[in-house]
Scaffold this motif. Structure first.
Motif, PDB file in Angstrom:
ATOM      1  N   GLU A  67       0.837  -1.197   0.000  1.00  0.00           N
ATOM      2  CA  GLU A  67       0.000   0.000   0.000  1.00  0.00           C
ATOM      3  C   GLU A  67       0.873   1.248   0.000  1.00  0.00           C
ATOM      4  O   GLU A  67       1.910   1.299   0.657  1.00  0.00           O
ATOM      5  CB  GLU A  67      -0.897  -0.002   1.233  1.00  0.00           C
ATOM      6  CG  GLU A  67      -1.974   1.039   1.212  1.00  0.00           C
ATOM      7  CD  GLU A  67      -2.991   0.852   2.340  1.00  0.00           C
ATOM      8  OE1 GLU A  67      -3.715   1.811   2.616  1.00  0.00           O
ATOM      9  OE2 GLU A  67      -3.044  -0.240   2.909  1.00  0.00           O
ATOM     10  N   VAL A  68       0.424   2.256  -0.749  1.00  0.00           N
ATOM     11  CA  VAL A  68       1.099   3.553  -0.821  1.00  0.00           C
ATOM     12  C   VAL A  68       0.109   4.605  -0.350  1.00  0.00           C
ATOM     13  O   VAL A  68      -1.003   4.686  -0.872  1.00  0.00           O
ATOM     14  CB  VAL A  68       1.553   3.861  -2.266  1.00  0.00           C
ATOM     15  CG1 VAL A  68       2.176   5.241  -2.350  1.00  0.00           C
ATOM     16  CG2 VAL A  68       2.501   2.795  -2.773  1.00  0.00           C
ATOM     17  N   LYS A  69       0.506   5.400   0.643  1.00  0.00           N
ATOM     18  CA  LYS A  69      -0.351   6.466   1.159  1.00  0.00           C
ATOM     19  C   LYS A  69      -0.168   7.733   0.345  1.00  0.00           C
ATOM     20  O   LYS A  69       0.956   8.100   0.005  1.00  0.00           O
ATOM     21  CB  LYS A  69      -0.001   6.770   2.626  1.00  0.00           C
ATOM     22  CG  LYS A  69      -0.227   5.613   3.561  1.00  0.00           C
ATOM     23  CD  LYS A  69      -1.686   5.416   3.812  1.00  0.00           C
ATOM     24  CE  LYS A  69      -1.882   4.326   4.865  1.00  0.00           C
ATOM     25  NZ  LYS A  69      -3.260   4.019   5.103  1.00  0.00           N
ATOM     26  N   GLY A  70      -1.272   8.392   0.034  1.00  0.00           N
ATOM     27  CA  GLY A  70      -1.236   9.652  -0.694  1.00  0.00           C
ATOM     28  C   GLY A  70      -1.186  10.839   0.246  1.00  0.00           C
ATOM     29  O   GLY A  70      -1.305  10.698   1.461  1.00  0.00           O
ATOM     30  N   LYS A  71      -1.051  12.034  -0.309  1.00  0.00           N
ATOM     31  CA  LYS A  71      -0.937  13.261   0.481  1.00  0.00           C
ATOM     32  C   LYS A  71      -2.229  13.657   1.178  1.00  0.00           C
ATOM     33  O   LYS A  71      -2.210  14.281   2.222  1.00  0.00           O
ATOM     34  CB  LYS A  71      -0.508  14.415  -0.417  1.00  0.00           C
ATOM     35  CG  LYS A  71       0.878  14.288  -0.963  1.00  0.00           C
ATOM     36  CD  LYS A  71       1.207  15.483  -1.835  1.00  0.00           C
ATOM     37  CE  LYS A  71       2.572  15.333  -2.447  1.00  0.00           C
ATOM     38  NZ  LYS A  71       2.884  16.474  -3.324  1.00  0.00           N
TER      39      LYS A  71
ATOM     40  N   TRP B 164      -5.814   9.588   0.788  1.00  0.00           N
ATOM     41  CA  TRP B 164      -6.135   8.502  -0.119  1.00  0.00           C
ATOM     42  C   TRP B 164      -4.981   7.507  -0.120  1.00  0.00           C
ATOM     43  O   TRP B 164      -3.870   7.814   0.313  1.00  0.00           O
ATOM     44  CB  TRP B 164      -6.355   9.039  -1.531  1.00  0.00           C
ATOM     45  CG  TRP B 164      -7.650   9.782  -1.688  1.00  0.00           C
ATOM     46  CD1 TRP B 164      -8.100  10.805  -0.897  1.00  0.00           C
ATOM     47  CD2 TRP B 164      -8.642   9.560  -2.671  1.00  0.00           C
ATOM     48  NE1 TRP B 164      -9.318  11.231  -1.334  1.00  0.00           N
ATOM     49  CE2 TRP B 164      -9.675  10.483  -2.430  1.00  0.00           C
ATOM     50  CE3 TRP B 164      -8.763   8.687  -3.729  1.00  0.00           C
ATOM     51  CZ2 TRP B 164     -10.811  10.543  -3.215  1.00  0.00           C
ATOM     52  CZ3 TRP B 164      -9.898   8.745  -4.519  1.00  0.00           C
ATOM     53  CH2 TRP B 164     -10.909   9.662  -4.248  1.00  0.00           C
ATOM     54  N   SER B 165      -5.227   6.308  -0.605  1.00  0.00           N
ATOM     55  CA  SER B 165      -4.160   5.318  -0.714  1.00  0.00           C
ATOM     56  C   SER B 165      -4.378   4.449  -1.951  1.00  0.00           C
ATOM     57  O   SER B 165      -5.480   4.374  -2.487  1.00  0.00           O
ATOM     58  CB  SER B 165      -4.105   4.448   0.539  1.00  0.00           C
ATOM     59  OG  SER B 165      -5.287   3.691   0.677  1.00  0.00           O
TER      60      SER B 165
ATOM     61  N   LYS C 128      -3.441   0.494  -3.391  1.00  0.00           N
ATOM     62  CA  LYS C 128      -2.944  -0.845  -3.075  1.00  0.00           C
ATOM     63  C   LYS C 128      -2.608  -1.527  -4.402  1.00  0.00           C
ATOM     64  O   LYS C 128      -3.431  -1.577  -5.314  1.00  0.00           O
ATOM     65  CB  LYS C 128      -3.988  -1.663  -2.331  1.00  0.00           C
ATOM     66  CG  LYS C 128      -3.473  -3.027  -1.902  1.00  0.00           C
ATOM     67  CD  LYS C 128      -4.551  -3.882  -1.267  1.00  0.00           C
ATOM     68  CE  LYS C 128      -4.842  -3.421   0.129  1.00  0.00           C
ATOM     69  NZ  LYS C 128      -5.780  -4.332   0.823  1.00  0.00           N
TER      70      LYS C 128
ATOM     71  N   TYR D 192      -8.264   3.794  -2.760  1.00  0.00           N
ATOM     72  CA  TYR D 192      -9.151   3.966  -1.613  1.00  0.00           C
ATOM     73  C   TYR D 192      -9.198   5.443  -1.233  1.00  0.00           C
ATOM     74  O   TYR D 192      -8.175   6.120  -1.242  1.00  0.00           O
ATOM     75  CB  TYR D 192      -8.642   3.158  -0.417  1.00  0.00           C
ATOM     76  CG  TYR D 192      -8.686   1.672  -0.651  1.00  0.00           C
ATOM     77  CD1 TYR D 192      -9.777   0.921  -0.237  1.00  0.00           C
ATOM     78  CD2 TYR D 192      -7.651   1.019  -1.303  1.00  0.00           C
ATOM     79  CE1 TYR D 192      -9.832  -0.445  -0.456  1.00  0.00           C
ATOM     80  CE2 TYR D 192      -7.690  -0.347  -1.533  1.00  0.00           C
ATOM     81  CZ  TYR D 192      -8.783  -1.069  -1.112  1.00  0.00           C
ATOM     82  OH  TYR D 192      -8.833  -2.425  -1.335  1.00  0.00           O
TER      83      TYR D 192
ATOM     84  N   GLY E  95     -11.180   5.083   3.568  1.00  0.00           N
ATOM     85  CA  GLY E  95     -10.802   3.686   3.396  1.00  0.00           C
ATOM     86  C   GLY E  95     -11.735   2.895   2.500  1.00  0.00           C
ATOM     87  O   GLY E  95     -11.659   1.668   2.444  1.00  0.00           O
TER      88      GLY E  95
END
Length: 84
Positions: free
Chosen positions: A30-34, A37-38, A40, A59, A63
């Protein structure tokens, strides 16, 4: 590249995985956005570590899955799932 080398490579690239029936695996990270948002990234392989599916799930900040981008075996583009 042999099956064991492919497995080691996938384990290094993807931080999580689950075993699938018949010896395959589903790898993901998973990569988290600024803005909360994320994304996967999911890679599914068969027992020989050959890729059978690769996609990106987006997402929202709550979530909730809002978009899927199927990339392999056929690039189907982005598909909106729910409200953003």
């Amino acid at each position: 590249m042999d099956t064991q080398s492919k497995r080691r490579s996938n384990e290094e690239k993807f931080t999580n995985w689950i075993e699938l029936p018949e010896g395959g695996r589903r790898y993901f990270f998973e990569v988290k956005g600024k803005h909360g948002w994320s994304a996967k990234y999911i890679k599914e392989v068969d027992s020989n570590e050959e890729t059978t599916r690769f996609c990106q799930e987006i997402y929202n900040a709550k979530g909730t899955l809002v978009e899927i981008h199927e990339k392999y075996p056929e690039d189907k583009g982005h598909r909106v799932i729910g409200e953003e």
